[in-house]
Design a protein around this motif. Sequence first.
Motif, PDB file in Angstrom:
ATOM      1  N   LEU A 101       0.828  -1.201   0.000  1.00 34.63           N
ATOM      2  CA  LEU A 101       0.000   0.000   0.000  1.00 34.63           C
ATOM      3  C   LEU A 101       0.867   1.258   0.000  1.00 34.63           C
ATOM      4  N   VAL A 102       0.479   2.204  -0.838  1.00 32.95           N
ATOM      5  CA  VAL A 102       1.109   3.518  -0.850  1.00 32.95           C
ATOM      6  C   VAL A 102       0.053   4.529  -0.406  1.00 32.95           C
ATOM      7  N   VAL A 103       0.352   5.271   0.649  1.00 27.95           N
ATOM      8  CA  VAL A 103      -0.486   6.371   1.088  1.00 27.95           C
ATOM      9  C   VAL A 103       0.127   7.638   0.497  1.00 27.95           C
ATOM     10  N   LEU A 104      -0.698   8.438  -0.141  1.00 23.80           N
ATOM     11  CA  LEU A 104      -0.221   9.661  -0.769  1.00 23.80           C
ATOM     12  C   LEU A 104      -1.060  10.828  -0.279  1.00 23.80           C
ATOM     13  N   GLY A 105      -0.422  11.739   0.450  1.00 19.83           N
ATOM     14  CA  GLY A 105      -1.085  12.948   0.914  1.00 19.83           C
ATOM     15  C   GLY A 105      -0.946  14.039  -0.124  1.00 19.83           C
ATOM     16  N   VAL A 106      -2.065  14.707  -0.421  1.00 17.16           N
ATOM     17  CA  VAL A 106      -2.086  15.752  -1.433  1.00 17.16           C
ATOM     18  C   VAL A 106      -2.567  17.049  -0.771  1.00 17.16           C
ATOM     19  N   PRO A 107      -1.632  17.871  -0.274  1.00 16.07           N
ATOM     20  CA  PRO A 107      -2.027  19.126   0.365  1.00 16.07           C
ATOM     21  C   PRO A 107      -2.782  20.037  -0.601  1.00 16.07           C
ATOM     22  N   SER A 108      -3.822  20.665  -0.066  1.00 12.95           N
ATOM     23  CA  SER A 108      -4.625  21.578  -0.863  1.00 12.95           C
ATOM     24  C   SER A 108      -5.137  22.701   0.025  1.00 12.95           C
ATOM     25  N   ASN A 109      -5.190  23.885  -0.533  1.00  7.82           N
ATOM     26  CA  ASN A 109      -5.674  25.063   0.185  1.00  7.82           C
ATOM     27  C   ASN A 109      -7.085  25.446  -0.286  1.00  7.82           C
ATOM     28  N   ASP A 110      -7.802  24.496  -0.886  1.00  3.63           N
ATOM     29  CA  ASP A 110      -9.086  24.775  -1.521  1.00  3.63           C
ATOM     30  C   ASP A 110     -10.242  25.008  -0.557  1.00  3.63           C
ATOM     31  N   PHE A 111     -10.135  24.509   0.658  1.00  2.00           N
ATOM     32  CA  PHE A 111     -11.269  24.558   1.575  1.00  2.00           C
ATOM     33  C   PHE A 111     -10.901  25.372   2.802  1.00  2.00           C
ATOM     34  N   GLY A 112     -11.480  26.542   2.926  1.00  2.09           N
ATOM     35  CA  GLY A 112     -11.267  27.386   4.094  1.00  2.09           C
ATOM     36  C   GLY A 112      -9.850  27.898   4.259  1.00  2.09           C
ATOM     37  N   ASN A 113      -9.051  27.889   3.188  1.00  2.32           N
ATOM     38  CA  ASN A 113      -7.650  28.344   3.263  1.00  2.32           C
ATOM     39  C   ASN A 113      -6.926  27.673   4.421  1.00  2.32           C
ATOM     40  N   GLN A 114      -7.140  26.356   4.553  1.00  3.27           N
ATOM     41  CA  GLN A 114      -6.609  25.621   5.697  1.00  3.27           C
ATOM     42  C   GLN A 114      -5.242  24.973   5.440  1.00  3.27           C
ATOM     43  N   GLU A 115      -4.662  25.274   4.275  1.00  5.68           N
ATOM     44  CA  GLU A 115      -3.289  24.829   3.995  1.00  5.68           C
ATOM     45  C   GLU A 115      -2.517  26.001   3.417  1.00  5.68           C
ATOM     46  N   PRO A 116      -2.259  27.031   4.253  1.00  2.00           N
ATOM     47  CA  PRO A 116      -1.618  28.242   3.747  1.00  2.00           C
ATOM     48  C   PRO A 116      -0.103  28.130   3.591  1.00  2.00           C
ATOM     49  N   GLY A 117       0.508  27.127   4.191  1.00  2.00           N
ATOM     50  CA  GLY A 117       1.963  27.049   4.252  1.00  2.00           C
ATOM     51  C   GLY A 117       2.627  26.704   2.939  1.00  2.00           C
ATOM     52  N   ASN A 118       3.941  26.939   2.906  1.00  7.53           N
ATOM     53  CA  ASN A 118       4.739  26.517   1.753  1.00  7.53           C
ATOM     54  C   ASN A 118       5.177  25.063   1.977  1.00  7.53           C
ATOM     55  N   ALA A 119       5.879  24.495   1.027  1.00  7.89           N
ATOM     56  CA  ALA A 119       6.262  23.085   1.091  1.00  7.89           C
ATOM     57  C   ALA A 119       7.044  22.754   2.356  1.00  7.89           C
ATOM     58  N   SER A 120       7.993  23.598   2.707  1.00 11.40           N
ATOM     59  CA  SER A 120       8.805  23.348   3.897  1.00 11.40           C
ATOM     60  C   SER A 120       7.957  23.376   5.164  1.00 11.40           C
ATOM     61  N   GLU A 121       7.051  24.348   5.250  1.00 11.40           N
ATOM     62  CA  GLU A 121       6.178  24.449   6.422  1.00 11.40           C
ATOM     63  C   GLU A 121       5.242  23.250   6.529  1.00 11.40           C
ATOM     64  N   ILE A 122       4.706  22.797   5.398  1.00 15.91           N
ATOM     65  CA  ILE A 122       3.821  21.632   5.396  1.00 15.91           C
ATOM     66  C   ILE A 122       4.589  20.400   5.858  1.00 15.91           C
ATOM     67  N   ALA A 123       5.782  20.181   5.301  1.00 14.39           N
ATOM     68  CA  ALA A 123       6.589  19.013   5.670  1.00 14.39           C
ATOM     69  C   ALA A 123       6.923  19.027   7.149  1.00 14.39           C
ATOM     70  N   THR A 124       7.360  20.155   7.651  1.00  9.82           N
ATOM     71  CA  THR A 124       7.724  20.264   9.064  1.00  9.82           C
ATOM     72  C   THR A 124       6.513  20.008   9.950  1.00  9.82           C
ATOM     73  N   PHE A 125       5.379  20.603   9.607  1.00  7.01           N
ATOM     74  CA  PHE A 125       4.159  20.407  10.394  1.00  7.01           C
ATOM     75  C   PHE A 125       3.781  18.930  10.454  1.00  7.01           C
ATOM     76  N   CYS A 126       3.759  18.274   9.298  1.00  8.72           N
ATOM     77  CA  CYS A 126       3.332  16.867   9.239  1.00  8.72           C
ATOM     78  C   CYS A 126       4.291  15.948   9.993  1.00  8.72           C
ATOM     79  N   GLU A 127       5.579  16.169   9.832  1.00  9.27           N
ATOM     80  CA  GLU A 127       6.576  15.329  10.499  1.00  9.27           C
ATOM     81  C   GLU A 127       6.582  15.568  12.004  1.00  9.27           C
ATOM     82  N   THR A 128       6.559  16.823  12.413  1.00  8.31           N
ATOM     83  CA  THR A 128       6.663  17.177  13.828  1.00  8.31           C
ATOM     84  C   THR A 128       5.419  16.777  14.615  1.00  8.31           C
TER      85      THR A 128
END
Length: 162
Positions: free
Chosen positions: A59-86
Amino acid sequence: MSDRNAFDFTFTSLKGKPLPLKEFEGHPLLIVNTASKCGFTPQYKGLEAVWQKHKADGLVVLGVPSNDFGNQEPGNASEIATFCETNFGVDFPLTSKVVVKGPDAHPLFKWMVSQGGILSKPRWNFYKYLIGRDGQLKTWFASITTPESAKFQRAIEGLVKR
């Protein structure tokens, strides 16, 4: 679009590298549109658990960040990666941020809706799409279905069995 399958599409990884889904051909996929500032964001924990439990099954899980709903993914790639990992120890692959709804939606999301019907169109973050080893959409789940739910777990088990 009906003669295509999920492995025909390409993303860019969160690290900026090409991420052709052809790399995963023959593997079942769980594709989820994600966001870091959503009420459903804690589902990252359950998605990571599904990945850890079933990656040996292919199985491969693939997360696809999107800012389409409520502007709830405002970060850049580095911020998204850090948030998810941390915050959630996310180890599964993440794509760069893309549009998942409307005329500018990523082609894979347009294809999945064409396969799953109008109700499969993502209406919020954390819609979950299960793709079989053959690259075809098998089923999908709305945001409210958690990765820990019995029906989701049954669907994953069915997806990974040979």
